[in-house]
Design a protein around this motif. Structure first.
Motif, PDB file in Angstrom:
ATOM      1  N   LEU A 172       0.820  -1.206   0.000  1.00 35.45           N
ATOM      2  CA  LEU A 172       0.000   0.000   0.000  1.00 35.45           C
ATOM      3  C   LEU A 172       0.858   1.261   0.000  1.00 35.45           C
ATOM      4  N   ALA A 173       0.824   1.982  -1.106  1.00 32.84           N
ATOM      5  CA  ALA A 173       1.519   3.267  -1.178  1.00 32.84           C
ATOM      6  C   ALA A 173       0.923   4.209  -0.144  1.00 32.84           C
ATOM      7  N   CYS A 174       1.790   4.892   0.614  1.00 32.21           N
ATOM      8  CA  CYS A 174       1.303   5.753   1.690  1.00 32.21           C
ATOM      9  C   CYS A 174       2.192   6.998   1.773  1.00 32.21           C
ATOM     10  N   PRO A 175       1.664   8.177   1.475  1.00 38.07           N
ATOM     11  CA  PRO A 175       2.493   9.390   1.396  1.00 38.07           C
ATOM     12  C   PRO A 175       3.279   9.727   2.653  1.00 38.07           C
ATOM     13  N   THR A 176       2.740   9.441   3.834  1.00 42.07           N
ATOM     14  CA  THR A 176       3.479   9.696   5.077  1.00 42.07           C
ATOM     15  C   THR A 176       3.176   8.596   6.079  1.00 42.07           C
ATOM     16  N   SER A 223       4.157  13.381  -1.651  1.00 45.36           N
ATOM     17  CA  SER A 223       3.312  12.606  -2.565  1.00 45.36           C
ATOM     18  C   SER A 223       1.873  12.553  -2.089  1.00 45.36           C
ATOM     19  N   ALA A 224       1.441  13.549  -1.319  1.00 45.38           N
ATOM     20  CA  ALA A 224       0.096  13.541  -0.743  1.00 45.38           C
ATOM     21  C   ALA A 224      -0.963  13.363  -1.825  1.00 45.38           C
ATOM     22  N   VAL A 281       6.990  -1.440   7.089  1.00 44.23           N
ATOM     23  CA  VAL A 281       7.023  -0.163   6.365  1.00 44.23           C
ATOM     24  C   VAL A 281       8.296  -0.127   5.547  1.00 44.23           C
ATOM     25  N   VAL A 282       8.159   0.138   4.259  1.00 47.26           N
ATOM     26  CA  VAL A 282       9.314   0.274   3.379  1.00 47.26           C
ATOM     27  C   VAL A 282       9.476   1.756   3.049  1.00 47.26           C
ATOM     28  N   VAL A 283      10.644   2.296   3.309  1.00 48.16           N
ATOM     29  CA  VAL A 283      10.926   3.705   3.021  1.00 48.16           C
ATOM     30  C   VAL A 283      11.744   3.783   1.735  1.00 48.16           C
ATOM     31  N   VAL A 284      11.186   4.451   0.722  1.00 52.35           N
ATOM     32  CA  VAL A 284      11.836   4.553  -0.586  1.00 52.35           C
ATOM     33  C   VAL A 284      12.003   6.025  -0.951  1.00 52.35           C
ATOM     34  N   ASP A 285      12.681   6.284  -2.051  1.00 49.32           N
ATOM     35  CA  ASP A 285      12.898   7.665  -2.493  1.00 49.32           C
ATOM     36  C   ASP A 285      11.600   8.319  -2.950  1.00 49.32           C
ATOM     37  N   SER A 286      10.765   7.556  -3.655  1.00 46.36           N
ATOM     38  CA  SER A 286       9.516   8.127  -4.157  1.00 46.36           C
ATOM     39  C   SER A 286       8.482   7.024  -4.383  1.00 46.36           C
ATOM     40  N   ILE A 287       7.253   7.285  -3.920  1.00 44.62           N
ATOM     41  CA  ILE A 287       6.165   6.335  -4.184  1.00 44.62           C
ATOM     42  C   ILE A 287       5.371   6.739  -5.416  1.00 44.62           C
ATOM     43  N   GLY A 288       5.653   7.939  -5.961  1.00 43.01           N
ATOM     44  CA  GLY A 288       4.930   8.359  -7.150  1.00 43.01           C
ATOM     45  C   GLY A 288       4.862   9.865  -7.294  1.00 43.01           C
ATOM     46  N   ASP A 289       4.142  10.273  -8.307  1.00 44.32           N
ATOM     47  CA  ASP A 289       3.959  11.684  -8.618  1.00 44.32           C
ATOM     48  C   ASP A 289       2.499  12.040  -8.366  1.00 44.32           C
ATOM     49  N   ALA A 290       2.251  12.845  -7.344  1.00 44.92           N
ATOM     50  CA  ALA A 290       0.870  13.187  -6.983  1.00 44.92           C
ATOM     51  C   ALA A 290       0.142  13.915  -8.113  1.00 44.92           C
ATOM     52  N   ASN A 291       0.888  14.549  -9.017  1.00 53.18           N
ATOM     53  CA  ASN A 291       0.229  15.208 -10.151  1.00 53.18           C
ATOM     54  C   ASN A 291      -0.501  14.207 -11.033  1.00 53.18           C
TER      55      ASN A 291
END
Length: 506
Positions: free
Chosen positions: A160-164, A178-179, A220-230
């Protein structure tokens, strides 16, 4: 058969039943205890594969709140390809064009079965051509929650991608680089998957409010980026400027006003398409003019609904998914902009769901037939282009369900003798509004009576059907192949149609 729902469903599958035949007392509940162990923090998704010993023949789920900007499903696919895991069952809540790596996994038989609520882009094209070894099951949003919570869809690992995420494993979609706003589609995954892995690019000390309860989180996996909120604004979220679309929208709002539905305490939901957003604008104008205040707006929330909330036209917004960044910011700051889970939204076996409290809904259609059955799953050639999402959930639950569409699209009539694929049964559709006339489902005798002496351009659906043929000519009937590649599952778990391999390649 009911209102033209007519496909030959294989005998070993659950047959279609009417929406009034839900056996709620037979609902099977799976109790999931909260985690007893501390959440593990990891630095890569690959570490999660090692920690949980993820192997072939398992089911993985994902959510789509980052929509076309999501990186997590793609990153998981790369690891699966690297490890050459086979016969996996994928259960993302929706599949978007950016999920290109999943195409390779389907062709190489790493992924052989898919459950999803919506599918579009290269993956849809690949499945349409018959490349998925197993079957595609198309759920509704509420139906997916029902399937997970009842055990019909058993998930082994939820990524599950999770912004924070905070150090207690709690997760929020409202804040972070990435909110994406609410995380409603993933709540069933969180509560019922065997193992839950949050993937985030923003780890904080403590969250005061959160969408995901860390007690259900294994890692919890901490990565550089889960995606582009745009990427969440990949849909059309601007009001149409097309004269035909504006005419349909204006007439729709006027019809609702004439029927007395736009009154104090009413509730509504529309899609995020350009014409639907124009309906929202016209309804908002009527509310302001007549000093009307509604109880709530719901669904995937856009800027249009946010503006109505801020003007005081609604008491609350119930949001299962933010469709644009204005909605994300509203969810973050406005206490009356409320998150809801997919189960609270449309699970037919839940009590007091939002879908069944709606005064009216405005929906679209790729096709509609003479029995008012609606198709938003395939195009007229049978190619996968979408899926129900919440279409069937709110069409059934709402007091009034209106389909809006031009009578023809690209010189192809919207009304068919029989739709290519039934997404929403005609029993749940009340009115079709086009630029050349309005058709009321004859089952709604109350509406027929109310409108018979009105100024609205009423026609039967058969009359609109014949009119469209005068404009375009009679289209050649498209035959599908006999190879079944998937099924449309109604919200209660029964099957209402088959999806066939496309006969004409593209």
């Amino acid at each position: 058969m009911l209102n033209g729902v007519k496909r030959d469903i294989p005998e070993d599958l659950k047959p279609y039943t009417t929406s009034d035949a839900f056996t709620k007392e037979k609902r099977k509940l799976i109790s999931k205890k909260k985690k007893q162990l501390n959440t593990v923090f990891l630095s890569s998704i690959e570490e999660a594969f090692d920690l949980f010993n993820i192997k072939s023949n398992t089911c993985l789920s994902f959510h789509h709140h980052l929509r076309n900007g999501d990186y997590v499903l793609q990153d998981v696919c790369k690891i699966i390809e690297k490890r050459d895991l086979k016969n996996l069952h994928f259960a993302p809540s929706s599949i978007f064009p950016s999920y290109t790596k999943l195409v390779d996994l389907i062709i190489n038989e790493n992924v052989t079965n898919i459950h999803t609520n919506y599918i579009n882009g290269p993956v849809a094209d690949t499945v349409s051509k018959g490349c998925l070894k197993g079957k595609l099951i198309m759920n509704t949003h509420g139906g997916r929650a029902r399937a997970i919570e009842s055990g019909d869809l058993h998930i082994d690992y939820a990524f599950l991608a999770c912004p924070t995420v905070d150090k207690f494993g709690n997760g929020s979609g409202a804040v972070g680089k990435s909110a994406c706003g609410t995380l409603g589609y993933a709540i069933s995954d969180l509560h019922y998957a065997e193992h839950v892995i949050l993937v985030t690019d923003n780890l904080v000390e403590k969250l005061e409010t959160y969408d995901f309860d860390g007690n259900y989180v294994d890692a919890v996996v901490v990565v550089d980026s889960i995606g582009d909120a745009n990427g969440i604004v990949s849909g059309t979220t601007k009001i149409t400027k097309d004269p035909i679309g504006l005419k349909i929208a204006k007439e729709t709002a006027e019809l609702l006003d004439y029927l007395g539905i736009i009154k104090n305490g009413f509730s509504m939901q529309t899609g995020a398409g350009k014409t639907s957003l124009a309906v929202v604008k016209y309804v908002s104008d009527i509310m302001e003019k007549n000093k009307i205040k509604g109880s709530f707006g719901s669904g995937g929330i856009t800027k249009s609904y946010v503006e109505m909330l801020e003007k005081g036209l609604f008491d609350e917004l119930f949001d299962v998914q933010c469709f644009d960044l204005d909605a994300v910011q509203s969810y973050k700051k406005n206490k009356n902009h409320l998150a809801m889970s997919a189960s609270q939204y449309g699970n037919p076996f839940e009590k007091n769901i939002i879908a069944e409290k709606l005064s009216f809904v405005i929906l679209g259609a790729a096709e509609i037939d003479l029995d008012f059955n609606v198709n938003v799953t395939t195009d007229s050639l049978g190619r996968l282009i979408g899926g129900s999402g919440g279409h069937s959930d709110i069409a059934y639950g709402s007091n009034l369900t209106i389909i809006i569409s031009p009578l023809t699209k690209s010189r192809i009539p919207i009304i068919k003798d029989k739709v290519m694929t039934v997404t929403t049964p005609g029993n749940d559709i009340d009115i079709l509004i086009t630029e050349r006339g309005i058709a009321v489902n004859p089952n709604r005798k109350d509406l027929v009576e109310k409108l018979k002496n009105s100024h609205f351009p009423l026609r039967t659906i058969n009359e609109l059907y014949e009119l469209s043929h005068k404009i375009t000519g009679i289209p050649k009937e498209i035959e599908h192949s006999n190879e079944i590649i998937g099924y449309v599952e109604y919200r209660d778990g029964s099957y209402i149609d088959c999806i066939y391999k496309v006969k004409r390649q593209f």
